[in-house]
Enzyme design. Structure first.
Site, short mmCIF file in Angstrom:
data_model
loop_
_atom_site.label_atom_id
_atom_site.label_comp_id
_atom_site.label_asym_id
_atom_site.label_seq_id
_atom_site.Cartn_x
_atom_site.Cartn_y
_atom_site.Cartn_z
N ASN B 103 0.82 -1.21 0.00
CA ASN B 103 0.00 0.00 0.00
C ASN B 103 0.86 1.26 0.00
OD1 ASN B 103 -2.73 -0.70 -0.03
ND2 ASN B 103 -2.69 -1.28 2.13
N LYS B 184 -5.79 3.76 -6.24
CA LYS B 184 -5.95 2.95 -5.02
C LYS B 184 -6.04 3.85 -3.78
CE LYS B 184 -5.47 -1.37 -3.13
NZ LYS B 184 -4.86 -1.32 -1.82
N ASN B 192 -9.46 3.65 4.85
CA ASN B 192 -8.57 3.25 5.92
C ASN B 192 -8.53 4.34 6.99
OD1 ASN B 192 -8.01 1.43 3.81
ND2 ASN B 192 -5.94 1.05 4.57
N GLU B 273 0.13 2.02 8.63
CA GLU B 273 0.82 2.43 7.40
C GLU B 273 0.52 3.90 7.11
OE1 GLU B 273 1.13 -1.67 4.81
OE2 GLU B 273 -0.74 -0.55 4.65
#
Lengths: 311, 311
Positions: B103, B184, B192, B273
């Site tokens: 990612n 993405k 997220n 992340e």
């Protein structure tokens, strides 16, 4: 000396009520959590200006027991607004004035609809106060009160300020209550919001984290824009001070490590004051077409994080 | 058939590695948490497209044990980027190609600096995959892969897509890797981010809450603006699809109840992340002068909520 009812004696109500009692007023506290402790041991204020204690304050478990007073100081949580009318009503007669010492926007309008606008005042506490163990209030920093009248009647504002004449509290008149409300939101929206959404942190964490600090400034600038637009929409010629963001940041830099009330509610799993502090300002900004993406984001997250759901 | 090393066999690495093994490739998995379980009981995929199991996959605890391969599929968490070079290097010789199935933005550039750009590919998994108990992967929804090359070399992209020819995975070439990465991010940044900051919620909670849903859309529009500006800055003529926000929202509406990977990390107290998914896109938006208040707010909150601090 006045007969006063403090409805909702959390940190703010108990503290300012105790200051009024210090000034010689007959102060009656409606208490829930702390009733037994205060009846047994009095009300203790640990203040950065010097500790003091009311040994035998008037404490009550019902408003009817208090009965009509000259002044009601309503310091309920904004989440209890729907219960406020029933809790205040037994203390109100023809001459009663009501000071709303609660966080958020639009609360005075509710009281004005219930009891008549001419007797409704708004109080803004620029202070750091937390509850300690039952019967103990921690006065950590600052403490000034600004008081305005819902119709901005200068004579009424003067009467309200007068009540505090002998109390050791710095009280300033708020000639425009709406401006004062937005001024307080300039602090509450960014700092209560970020303190919760960043995971339950104290103000110093926000001030020392460059990202959170920048987010606080951006959010505050949105509050200023929304507030000024709301003042225009209400026909007011008053505007928020151009230096307010710098002032608020400097004040908060100088502030002791502080847990905003909403952050305490959050970590304790209590209902959050979302609609009064976030929802109503956001609604007004949206109606007025003011872009407030940071406020919108914080409001969405606060609503999601509120254990009570929408309040 | 190719010899392949999957470095970092979390949910994504294990799932796509298992699909490559199904196609007959010799797939070697570098595993940590699941090593013992997979050695003892194999690797099980519970998929919405039908369950399957690799009875005796090649599993390893060190990359040196795997040695040079034709393809490295690097599926480490982005928080492990600083360890990635040492973990991948033993599997690389002159002819090795490296597919980065991670990612975030900018990771391929790191690999390009370490191993040479001509062999570096980026893979984007548009899928819902979670780990179950050790040795078990849950493939919940979707599953398509987009693969691009860091230099956008069409012949190389075709070679990469070819690897998956016999694997039961829908693989599309990404002629512009940068566009694919931003595409993405259009999903990862809002979903997220909100799944974590709203307290650790699944995607359906965001979709059904009007405030969070609106926040997701606003955030996604900022990602689109930042992505298009970044594409311009990189001299690309490609732009994000004008309908991407509507597409992503429709896809997410149709999605099973899903826990985004960062939300799982959050509730499990694992490093988030943050820099790859939020920090690097935010940095680029700021450099390019694109206003991204919602991304900035989410980034500030994610950094504050990250148990690893800044990663």
């Amino acid at each position: 000396m006045s007969r006063i009812a403090v409805i909702g004696a959390g940190a703010v109500g108990a503290y300012y009520g105790a200051r009024l009692a210090q000034a010689g007023h007959e102060v009656h506290f409606l208490m829930r959590r702390d009733y037994e402790a205060v009846r047994a041991h009095g009300l203790e204020v640990r203040s950065k200006d010097g500790d003091f204690r009311l040994d035998a304050p008037h404490v009550h478990q019902s408003s009817a027991e208090i009965g009509p007073v000259e002044w009601v100081v309503c310091a309920l949580k904004a989440t209890a607004i729907e219960e406020a009318r029933a809790l205040v009503e037994p203390c109100v007669d023809a001459g009663t004035r009501i000071l709303i010492l609660m966080n958020g926007l639009g609360l005075e309008d509710r009281f004005a609809a219930w009891f008549g606008a001419e007797r409704i005042f708004g109080g803004l506490a620029f202070t750091c106060i937390n509850r300690g163990e039952p019967g103990v209030i921690h006065h950590i920093d600052y403490g000034a009160l600004a008081i305005g009248h819902v119709l901005d009647d200068p004579a009424e504002v003067a009467t309200a300020v007068d009540l505090w004449q002998d109390a050791p509290v710095e009280v300033a008149p708020a000639p425009c209550l709406l401006e004062a409300r937005w001024r307080k939101l300039c602090w509450n929206i960014p700092f209560n919001g970020l303190a919760v959404t960043a995971g339950g942190v104290t103000t110093d964490v926000i001030m020392h984290d460059p990202d959170l600090r920048a987010a606080a400034v951006r959010t505050m600038r949105e509050v200023v824009a929304a507030g000024d637009a709301d003042l225009v929409a209400h026909g007011s010629e008053v505007r928020l001070a151009p230096t307010i963001v710098e002032q608020m940041m400097a004040t908060t830099d100088a502030m002791a490590v502080y847990r905003p009330s909403t952050m305490i509610d959050f970590v304790e799993g209590q209902p959050l004051e979302v609609e009064a502090i976030f929802g109503e300002p956001l609604r007004r900004a949206e109606v007025l077409g003011v872009p407030v993406p940071a406020i919108a984001m914080l409001t969405a997250l606060m609503r999601a994080l509120d254990p009570a759901g929408r309040t």
